[in-house]
Design an enzyme around this catalytic site. Sequence first.
Site, PDB file in Angstrom:
ATOM      1  N   PRO A  93     -14.678  30.304 -21.643  1.00 40.92           N
ATOM      2  CA  PRO A  93     -14.279  29.126 -20.865  1.00 40.92           C
ATOM      3  C   PRO A  93     -13.412  29.488 -19.658  1.00 40.92           C
ATOM      4  O   PRO A  93     -13.288  28.741 -18.720  1.00 40.92           O
ATOM      5  CB  PRO A  93     -13.481  28.283 -21.873  1.00 40.92           C
ATOM      6  CG  PRO A  93     -13.854  28.816 -23.213  1.00 40.92           C
ATOM      7  CD  PRO A  93     -14.176  30.257 -23.020  1.00 40.92           C
ATOM      8  N   GLU A 120     -10.933  30.420 -31.470  1.00 38.57           N
ATOM      9  CA  GLU A 120     -10.192  30.187 -30.218  1.00 38.57           C
ATOM     10  C   GLU A 120     -10.457  31.269 -29.182  1.00 38.57           C
ATOM     11  O   GLU A 120      -9.950  31.195 -28.068  1.00 38.57           O
ATOM     12  CB  GLU A 120      -8.689  30.127 -30.515  1.00 38.57           C
ATOM     13  CG  GLU A 120      -8.271  28.925 -31.337  1.00 38.57           C
ATOM     14  CD  GLU A 120      -8.802  27.632 -30.749  1.00 38.57           C
ATOM     15  OE1 GLU A 120      -9.548  26.925 -31.425  1.00 38.57           O
ATOM     16  OE2 GLU A 120      -8.475  27.346 -29.573  1.00 38.57           O
ATOM     17  N   ARG A 158     -36.228  34.355 -16.691  1.00 36.27           N
ATOM     18  CA  ARG A 158     -37.281  33.725 -15.886  1.00 36.27           C
ATOM     19  C   ARG A 158     -37.314  34.315 -14.476  1.00 36.27           C
ATOM     20  O   ARG A 158     -38.304  34.174 -13.765  1.00 36.27           O
ATOM     21  CB  ARG A 158     -37.120  32.218 -15.823  1.00 36.27           C
ATOM     22  CG  ARG A 158     -35.947  31.722 -15.019  1.00 36.27           C
ATOM     23  CD  ARG A 158     -35.840  30.222 -15.099  1.00 36.27           C
ATOM     24  NE  ARG A 158     -36.964  29.531 -14.508  1.00 36.27           N
ATOM     25  CZ  ARG A 158     -37.160  29.369 -13.200  1.00 36.27           C
ATOM     26  NH1 ARG A 158     -36.325  29.905 -12.338  1.00 36.27           N
ATOM     27  NH2 ARG A 158     -38.191  28.700 -12.745  1.00 36.27           N
ATOM     28  N   ASP A 173     -38.120  27.372  -6.566  1.00 35.95           N
ATOM     29  CA  ASP A 173     -37.164  26.553  -7.316  1.00 35.95           C
ATOM     30  C   ASP A 173     -36.193  25.874  -6.380  1.00 35.95           C
ATOM     31  O   ASP A 173     -35.700  26.503  -5.449  1.00 35.95           O
ATOM     32  CB  ASP A 173     -36.372  27.429  -8.295  1.00 35.95           C
ATOM     33  CG  ASP A 173     -37.122  27.559  -9.603  1.00 35.95           C
ATOM     34  OD1 ASP A 173     -38.218  26.991  -9.675  1.00 35.95           O
ATOM     35  OD2 ASP A 173     -36.630  28.238 -10.513  1.00 35.95           O
TER      36      ASP A 173
HETATM   37  O1  LIG Z   1     -16.785  30.357 -26.155  1.00 33.11           O
HETATM   38  C1  LIG Z   1     -16.885  29.307 -25.540  1.00 33.11           C
HETATM   39  N1  LIG Z   1     -16.390  28.170 -26.023  1.00 33.11           N
HETATM   40  C2  LIG Z   1     -15.704  28.156 -27.294  1.00 33.11           C
HETATM   41  C3  LIG Z   1     -14.263  27.813 -27.100  1.00 33.11           C
HETATM   42  C4  LIG Z   1     -13.928  26.502 -26.870  1.00 33.11           C
HETATM   43  C5  LIG Z   1     -12.580  26.167 -26.748  1.00 33.11           C
HETATM   44  C6  LIG Z   1     -11.636  27.150 -26.857  1.00 33.11           C
HETATM   45  C7  LIG Z   1     -10.202  26.802 -26.866  1.00 33.11           C
HETATM   46  N2  LIG Z   1      -9.769  26.555 -25.527  1.00 33.11           N
HETATM   47  C8  LIG Z   1      -8.440  26.000 -25.547  1.00 33.11           C
HETATM   48  C9  LIG Z   1      -8.027  25.702 -24.175  1.00 33.11           C
HETATM   49  N3  LIG Z   1      -8.854  25.578 -23.157  1.00 33.11           N
HETATM   50  C10 LIG Z   1      -8.108  25.289 -22.077  1.00 33.11           C
HETATM   51  C11 LIG Z   1      -6.810  25.227 -22.479  1.00 33.11           C
HETATM   52  N4  LIG Z   1      -6.775  25.469 -23.803  1.00 33.11           N
HETATM   53  C12 LIG Z   1     -11.993  28.470 -27.026  1.00 33.11           C
HETATM   54  C13 LIG Z   1     -13.328  28.803 -27.153  1.00 33.11           C
HETATM   55  C14 LIG Z   1     -17.547  29.288 -24.237  1.00 33.11           C
HETATM   56  C15 LIG Z   1     -18.051  30.456 -23.741  1.00 33.11           C
HETATM   57  S1  LIG Z   1     -18.766  30.270 -22.253  1.00 33.11           S
HETATM   58  C16 LIG Z   1     -18.446  28.593 -22.191  1.00 33.11           C
HETATM   59  N5  LIG Z   1     -18.804  27.770 -21.172  1.00 33.11           N
HETATM   60  C17 LIG Z   1     -18.478  26.481 -21.285  1.00 33.11           C
HETATM   61  N6  LIG Z   1     -17.818  26.001 -22.344  1.00 33.11           N
HETATM   62  C18 LIG Z   1     -17.430  26.788 -23.402  1.00 33.11           C
HETATM   63  O2  LIG Z   1     -16.807  26.290 -24.359  1.00 33.11           O
HETATM   64  C19 LIG Z   1     -17.768  28.180 -23.345  1.00 33.11           C
END
Ligand SMILES: O=C(NCc1ccc(CNCc2ncc[nH]2)cc1)c1csc2nc[nH]c(=O)c12
Length: 250
Positions: A93, A120, A158, A173
């Site tokens: 994230p 997490e 792709r 595309d």
């Molecule tokens: O591993 C992934 N997600 C699992 C995940 C979801 C939430 C948290 C905890 N975060 C706590 C926080 N965030 C901000 C402040 N505190 C950790 C891991 C993931 C990989 S790429 C991607 N692309 C888009 N969305 C996604 O969730 C992903």
Amino acid sequence: MWLAVITLFPDMFHAITESGITGRAIKRNQVQFCCINPRDFTTDNYHRVDDRPFGGGPGMVMLAEPLEKAILHAKALAVSAGYSKVPVVYMSPQGTTLNEAGVKQLVEHDGLIVLCGRYEGIDERIIEQYVDQEWSIGDYVLTGGELPAMVMLDSMIRRLPDVMSDQQSAEQDSFVDGLLDCPHYTKPDVFNGVAVPAVLKTGHHLNIEKWRFLQRYQRTKTRRPELLASVQLTRQQKKWLKDDVDTALS
Ligand SMILES: O=C(NCc1ccc(CNCc2ncc[nH]2)cc1)c1csc2nc[nH]c(=O)c12
């Protein structure tokens, strides 16, 4: 292209290995794909892959040691397959949001190791010591990195040469030239009383191309105006736009 995914849920990847264009590319060996499960590299009786976070707080963190062993195993597999410098990509994230330019850059590599987190996240020392690039698929929270990995890999596969039946369709595309796609129609001519736009049945290819471009331009202007800033129009497209404005004003 050589691909290894490090994941606690290898079965999830049947979604791209067992069907569709991605499944065919793997079956045809245009892509060499394997999953590596960190749980196979645990040494304790409980096969632990996660533990509680130092400093407290909710959730669990993926342990560094099984991940390190899985990464080193993936690198060894890459070397024995003849690939030396294979980058490690962590789906996160906190990563750069994936777009077509990012996919294009990623698919240039001969090989890639993709790391999927759960819980997490993963111990930060793995990111510092082994991760080359972090990628996100957007600002919304998922339960893990596997679906993001499959989204990224689908878009990469792709783009490999000879994977798309009609390479041209891949090149045309909408996201390649920055415009959204035009409407598409097929049989029947009239569906629930709604007919297909007449121009599409004229067989007049230039008029059809013009109509499709104007539809794509109008849709982008209406739905995603911010994309227009990075759109490069051909001379022909600029003329069509001018014609369209002139016609509208006349
Ligand atoms: O591993 C992934 N997600 C699992 C995940 C979801 C939430 C948290 C905890 N975060 C706590 C926080 N965030 C901000 C402040 N505190 C950790 C891991 C993931 C990989 S790429 C991607 N692309 C888009 N969305 C996604 O969730 C992903």
